[in-house]
Design a protein around this motif. Structure first.
Motif, PDB file in Angstrom:
ATOM      1  N   ALA A 348       0.835  -1.210   0.000  1.00 57.53           N
ATOM      2  CA  ALA A 348       0.000   0.000   0.000  1.00 57.53           C
ATOM      3  C   ALA A 348       0.865   1.254   0.000  1.00 57.53           C
ATOM      4  CB  ALA A 348      -0.918  -0.015   1.218  1.00 57.53           C
ATOM      5  N   LEU A 349       1.930   1.251   0.809  1.00 52.46           N
ATOM      6  CA  LEU A 349       2.822   2.409   0.836  1.00 52.46           C
ATOM      7  C   LEU A 349       3.526   2.579  -0.511  1.00 52.46           C
ATOM      8  CD1 LEU A 349       4.395   2.091   4.404  1.00 52.46           C
ATOM      9  CD2 LEU A 349       2.689   3.744   3.643  1.00 52.46           C
ATOM     10  N   GLN A 350       3.895   1.475  -1.132  1.00 54.13           N
ATOM     11  CA  GLN A 350       4.520   1.553  -2.441  1.00 54.13           C
ATOM     12  C   GLN A 350       3.557   2.150  -3.463  1.00 54.13           C
ATOM     13  OE1 GLN A 350       7.843   0.575  -2.838  1.00 54.13           O
ATOM     14  NE2 GLN A 350       7.630   1.655  -4.808  1.00 54.13           N
ATOM     15  N   GLN A 351       2.299   1.752  -3.380  1.00 59.98           N
ATOM     16  CA  GLN A 351       1.271   2.333  -4.255  1.00 59.98           C
ATOM     17  C   GLN A 351       1.139   3.828  -4.023  1.00 59.98           C
ATOM     18  OE1 GLN A 351      -0.333   0.945  -6.914  1.00 59.98           O
ATOM     19  NE2 GLN A 351      -2.122  -0.126  -6.075  1.00 59.98           N
ATOM     20  N   MET A 352       1.213   4.221  -2.767  1.00 61.02           N
ATOM     21  CA  MET A 352       1.028   5.628  -2.421  1.00 61.02           C
ATOM     22  C   MET A 352       2.146   6.514  -2.981  1.00 61.02           C
ATOM     23  SD  MET A 352      -1.649   6.648  -0.821  1.00 61.02           S
ATOM     24  CE  MET A 352      -3.053   6.162   0.174  1.00 61.02           C
ATOM     25  N   LYS A 353       3.268   5.939  -3.379  1.00 61.10           N
ATOM     26  CA  LYS A 353       4.341   6.736  -3.963  1.00 61.10           C
ATOM     27  C   LYS A 353       3.947   7.262  -5.349  1.00 61.10           C
ATOM     28  CE  LYS A 353       8.588   5.778  -2.986  1.00 61.10           C
ATOM     29  NZ  LYS A 353       9.923   5.132  -2.882  1.00 61.10           N
ATOM     30  N   ASP A 354       2.918   6.661  -5.920  1.00 58.78           N
ATOM     31  CA  ASP A 354       2.381   7.137  -7.199  1.00 58.78           C
ATOM     32  C   ASP A 354       1.425   8.303  -6.902  1.00 58.78           C
ATOM     33  OD1 ASP A 354       1.016   7.607  -9.551  1.00 58.78           O
ATOM     34  OD2 ASP A 354       0.602   5.502  -9.969  1.00 58.78           O
ATOM     35  N   ALA A 355       1.770   9.499  -7.383  1.00 62.61           N
ATOM     36  CA  ALA A 355       0.973  10.693  -7.074  1.00 62.61           C
ATOM     37  C   ALA A 355      -0.454  10.570  -7.591  1.00 62.61           C
ATOM     38  CB  ALA A 355       1.639  11.934  -7.654  1.00 62.61           C
ATOM     39  N   SER A 356      -0.651   9.924  -8.719  1.00 66.16           N
ATOM     40  CA  SER A 356      -2.017   9.788  -9.250  1.00 66.16           C
ATOM     41  C   SER A 356      -2.862   8.870  -8.368  1.00 66.16           C
ATOM     42  CB  SER A 356      -1.975   9.257 -10.686  1.00 66.16           C
ATOM     43  OG  SER A 356      -1.400   7.963 -10.740  1.00 66.16           O
ATOM     44  N   TYR A 357      -2.224   7.854  -7.799  1.00 68.27           N
ATOM     45  CA  TYR A 357      -2.946   6.967  -6.875  1.00 68.27           C
ATOM     46  C   TYR A 357      -3.331   7.724  -5.606  1.00 68.27           C
ATOM     47  CZ  TYR A 357      -3.915   2.858  -3.956  1.00 68.27           C
ATOM     48  OH  TYR A 357      -4.499   1.929  -3.125  1.00 68.27           O
ATOM     49  N   ARG A 358      -2.394   8.500  -5.093  1.00 67.68           N
ATOM     50  CA  ARG A 358      -2.694   9.308  -3.900  1.00 67.68           C
ATOM     51  C   ARG A 358      -3.803  10.321  -4.180  1.00 67.68           C
ATOM     52  NH1 ARG A 358       1.744  12.520  -2.562  1.00 67.68           N
ATOM     53  NH2 ARG A 358       3.116  11.486  -4.061  1.00 67.68           N
ATOM     54  N   LYS A 359      -3.774  10.911  -5.384  1.00 65.97           N
ATOM     55  CA  LYS A 359      -4.809  11.883  -5.743  1.00 65.97           C
ATOM     56  C   LYS A 359      -6.177  11.214  -5.774  1.00 65.97           C
ATOM     57  CE  LYS A 359      -6.284  15.932  -7.021  1.00 65.97           C
ATOM     58  NZ  LYS A 359      -6.246  17.089  -6.081  1.00 65.97           N
ATOM     59  N   ASP A 360      -6.231  10.006  -6.275  1.00 64.85           N
ATOM     60  CA  ASP A 360      -7.499   9.273  -6.295  1.00 64.85           C
ATOM     61  C   ASP A 360      -7.978   8.999  -4.872  1.00 64.85           C
ATOM     62  OD1 ASP A 360      -9.639   7.754  -7.675  1.00 64.85           O
ATOM     63  OD2 ASP A 360      -8.679   6.018  -6.720  1.00 64.85           O
ATOM     64  N   CYS A 361      -7.053   8.600  -3.988  1.00 68.41           N
ATOM     65  CA  CYS A 361      -7.416   8.377  -2.582  1.00 68.41           C
ATOM     66  C   CYS A 361      -7.925   9.668  -1.944  1.00 68.41           C
ATOM     67  CB  CYS A 361      -6.210   7.846  -1.796  1.00 68.41           C
ATOM     68  SG  CYS A 361      -5.636   6.210  -2.302  1.00 68.41           S
ATOM     69  N   GLN A 362      -7.283  10.787  -2.259  1.00 68.05           N
ATOM     70  CA  GLN A 362      -7.713  12.080  -1.726  1.00 68.05           C
ATOM     71  C   GLN A 362      -9.139  12.409  -2.161  1.00 68.05           C
ATOM     72  OE1 GLN A 362      -6.429  15.817  -3.590  1.00 68.05           O
ATOM     73  NE2 GLN A 362      -5.595  16.434  -1.584  1.00 68.05           N
ATOM     74  N   ASN A 363      -9.412  12.287  -3.455  1.00 70.16           N
ATOM     75  CA  ASN A 363     -10.745  12.621  -3.977  1.00 70.16           C
ATOM     76  C   ASN A 363     -11.820  11.712  -3.391  1.00 70.16           C
ATOM     77  OD1 ASN A 363      -9.741  14.692  -5.572  1.00 70.16           O
ATOM     78  ND2 ASN A 363      -9.446  13.369  -7.372  1.00 70.16           N
ATOM     79  N   ARG A 364     -11.525  10.420  -3.335  1.00 72.05           N
ATOM     80  CA  ARG A 364     -12.486   9.493  -2.752  1.00 72.05           C
ATOM     81  C   ARG A 364     -12.740   9.820  -1.278  1.00 72.05           C
ATOM     82  NH1 ARG A 364     -13.196   4.240  -5.288  1.00 72.05           N
ATOM     83  NH2 ARG A 364     -12.133   4.119  -7.312  1.00 72.05           N
ATOM     84  N   GLY A 365     -11.677  10.121  -0.569  1.00 68.96           N
ATOM     85  CA  GLY A 365     -11.823  10.440   0.857  1.00 68.96           C
ATOM     86  C   GLY A 365     -12.679  11.674   1.094  1.00 68.96           C
ATOM     87  N   LEU A 366     -12.481  12.706   0.288  1.00 71.55           N
ATOM     88  CA  LEU A 366     -13.276  13.930   0.439  1.00 71.55           C
ATOM     89  C   LEU A 366     -14.753  13.674   0.142  1.00 71.55           C
ATOM     90  CD1 LEU A 366     -10.842  16.541  -1.147  1.00 71.55           C
ATOM     91  CD2 LEU A 366     -11.508  16.382   1.265  1.00 71.55           C
ATOM     92  N   ARG A 367     -15.031  12.837  -0.856  1.00 73.04           N
ATOM     93  CA  ARG A 367     -16.436  12.508  -1.157  1.00 73.04           C
ATOM     94  C   ARG A 367     -17.067  11.708  -0.017  1.00 73.04           C
ATOM     95  NH1 ARG A 367     -14.371  11.662  -6.469  1.00 73.04           N
ATOM     96  NH2 ARG A 367     -14.321   9.392  -6.152  1.00 73.04           N
ATOM     97  N   ILE A 368     -16.312  10.782   0.546  1.00 70.29           N
ATOM     98  CA  ILE A 368     -16.827   9.987   1.675  1.00 70.29           C
ATOM     99  C   ILE A 368     -17.072  10.894   2.877  1.00 70.29           C
ATOM    100  CG2 ILE A 368     -16.224   8.212   3.366  1.00 70.29           C
ATOM    101  CD1 ILE A 368     -14.685   6.791   1.081  1.00 70.29           C
ATOM    102  N   ALA A 369     -16.120  11.778   3.162  1.00 65.25           N
ATOM    103  CA  ALA A 369     -16.252  12.659   4.332  1.00 65.25           C
ATOM    104  C   ALA A 369     -17.509  13.516   4.260  1.00 65.25           C
ATOM    105  CB  ALA A 369     -15.011  13.539   4.468  1.00 65.25           C
TER     106      ALA A 369
END
Length: 391
Positions: A348-369
């Motif tokens: 998971a941490l290795q995936q997070m090094k990809d900025a586009s993957y992190r951006k997707d996590c950010q967008n999903r998190g904001l929608r969930i919040a």
């Protein structure tokens, strides 16, 4: 002229007596009629009077209102009024209500339960982490269990409804009661809580070394295999560090005690703003559940939604029924552990090094919040209580 005899006067005397009886009877009926009319007038005046409420939601007779507000009491036992659960469920709820468009339609009190003799009537009562007395003036009663693990179906009156954090809690422990799943709203600060979008959303950029934060009380760093994945992990255990004002400056380069105290003193910011600042210091946040059996199954997901609201990408450990249900419900992929469908912590941490993957996590998190905002949870609570107004 001869004088009339006694016998001749007798019929006239009887007529006079009968006339006197008739007059007396007429006066008596007239008096009764007047009293009845007076009572009717007073009754109509009483029924036409509205209910005037004072600033604490207490009722008094007063001027006529076109429509009475929906009246809510949110309370707890005196011993628990200082606890965080009462603040999260009652005081934060009321803070949102007071600035919302529902303010004129819903009247909420956070005082103690009134006696039956005070003449105060509520439409609904939410009682936090305790079981209130059965009183008709409380309206529909909801026991907000939160983490009151001693509250079970067996000791909760059958007429009461319950509020739980997830459906498993209701199904397992309250099979004979009507239950409503009403999660905690995310914990933020005043200026942010009144906005649809966060005040600040951090940029997601490519970095060689990720700064990973784990901020919690009484949890641990997830187990790692020891592989070098080029990340820096900062673990802040609030159970050891204390309140945020005790450790904030230590972890925030460029901040001073004076600057921190000015934020705390600002009514638009306060301690909640400090948490957003510390969350946004990192490139990734990691949230693991507390390992107590009851919290693993029935606990809150508020720590996840708090950190998602900050805009920093969040990795969630899939452990326990509560977190697993949350991940499945929202189909949130930024997770690790638990079972074969999720990656390991290192992966998971290795995936997070990809900025586009992190951006997707950010967008999903904001929608969930957004589903856990003060408005979303406030309206969910009001609907469960029976409020049908539009605001």
């Amino acid at each position: 002229m001869p004088r009339p005899s006694h016998t001749q006067n007798a019929p006239q005397g009887r007529r006079r007596r009968r006339l006197g009886v008739v007059r007396t009877s007429t006066r008596w009926h007239l008096m009764v009629l007047l009293v009845a009319v007076g009572c009717l007038i007073r009754l109509q005046r009483f029924q036409s009077q509205g209910i005037r409420k004072d600033k604490e939601g207490r009722s008094r007779r007063g001027t006529t209102m076109k429509k009475s507000p929906f009246r809510v009491l949110c309370a707890t036992s005196p011993r628990q009024r200082q606890w965080g659960s009462y603040k999260a469920r009652c005081l934060n709820f009321k803070s949102w209500l007071n600035v919302s468009s529902c303010a004129n339609l819903v009247e909420m009190s956070t005082e103690e339960i009134p006696s039956l003799y005070e003449g105060i009537q509520y439409d609904a009562t939410m009682y936090v982490k305790s079981i209130p007395p059965e009183q008709a003036n409380l309206g529909t009663v909801f026991v907000d269990v939160v983490d009151g693990w001693g509250i079970r179906s067996s000791n909760t009156p059958a007429s009461f409804k319950v509020i739980v954090q997830n459906p498993m809690h209701g199904q397992d422990l309250f099979p004979n009661h009507t239950y409503h799943v009403i999660e905690h709203m995310y914990s933020s600060y005043t200026l942010d809580a009144t906005r649809d979008d966060p005040e600040v959303i951090p940029d997601v950029i490519s970095k060689n070394i990720l700064q990973v934060g784990i901020i919690c009380s009484g949890c641990a760093i997830p187990a790692r295999s020891g592989d070098d994945i080029n990340v820096n992990i900062t673990f802040i255990n609030e159970a050891e560090e204390g309140s945020i004002d005790k450790w904030f400056v230590k972890y925030m380069e460029g901040w001073t005690e004076e600057r921190m105290n000015s934020v705390i003193a600002d009514p638009n910011y306060g301690f909640g703003k400090l948490y957003h600042e510390i969350f946004q210091r990192f490139d990734v946040l990691v949230v693991s559940p507390k390992k107590w059996p009851t919290k693993l199954s029935y606990g809150s997901v508020q720590r996840i939604t708090n950190q998602m609201r900050s805009g920093t990408p969040v990795l969630v450990e899939n452990q326990g029924r509560a977190f697993s249900h949350f991940l499945d419900e929202y189909n949130y992929p930024c997770a690790f552990g638990g079972n074969s469908k999720h990656q390991t912590f290192e992966q998971a941490l290795q995936q997070m090094k990809d900025a586009s993957y992190r951006k997707d996590c950010q967008n999903r998190g904001l929608r969930i919040a957004a589903d856990f905002s003060p408005r979303a949870i406030g309206m969910k609570t009001l609907r469960a209580m029976g409020f049908e107004g539009q605001c």
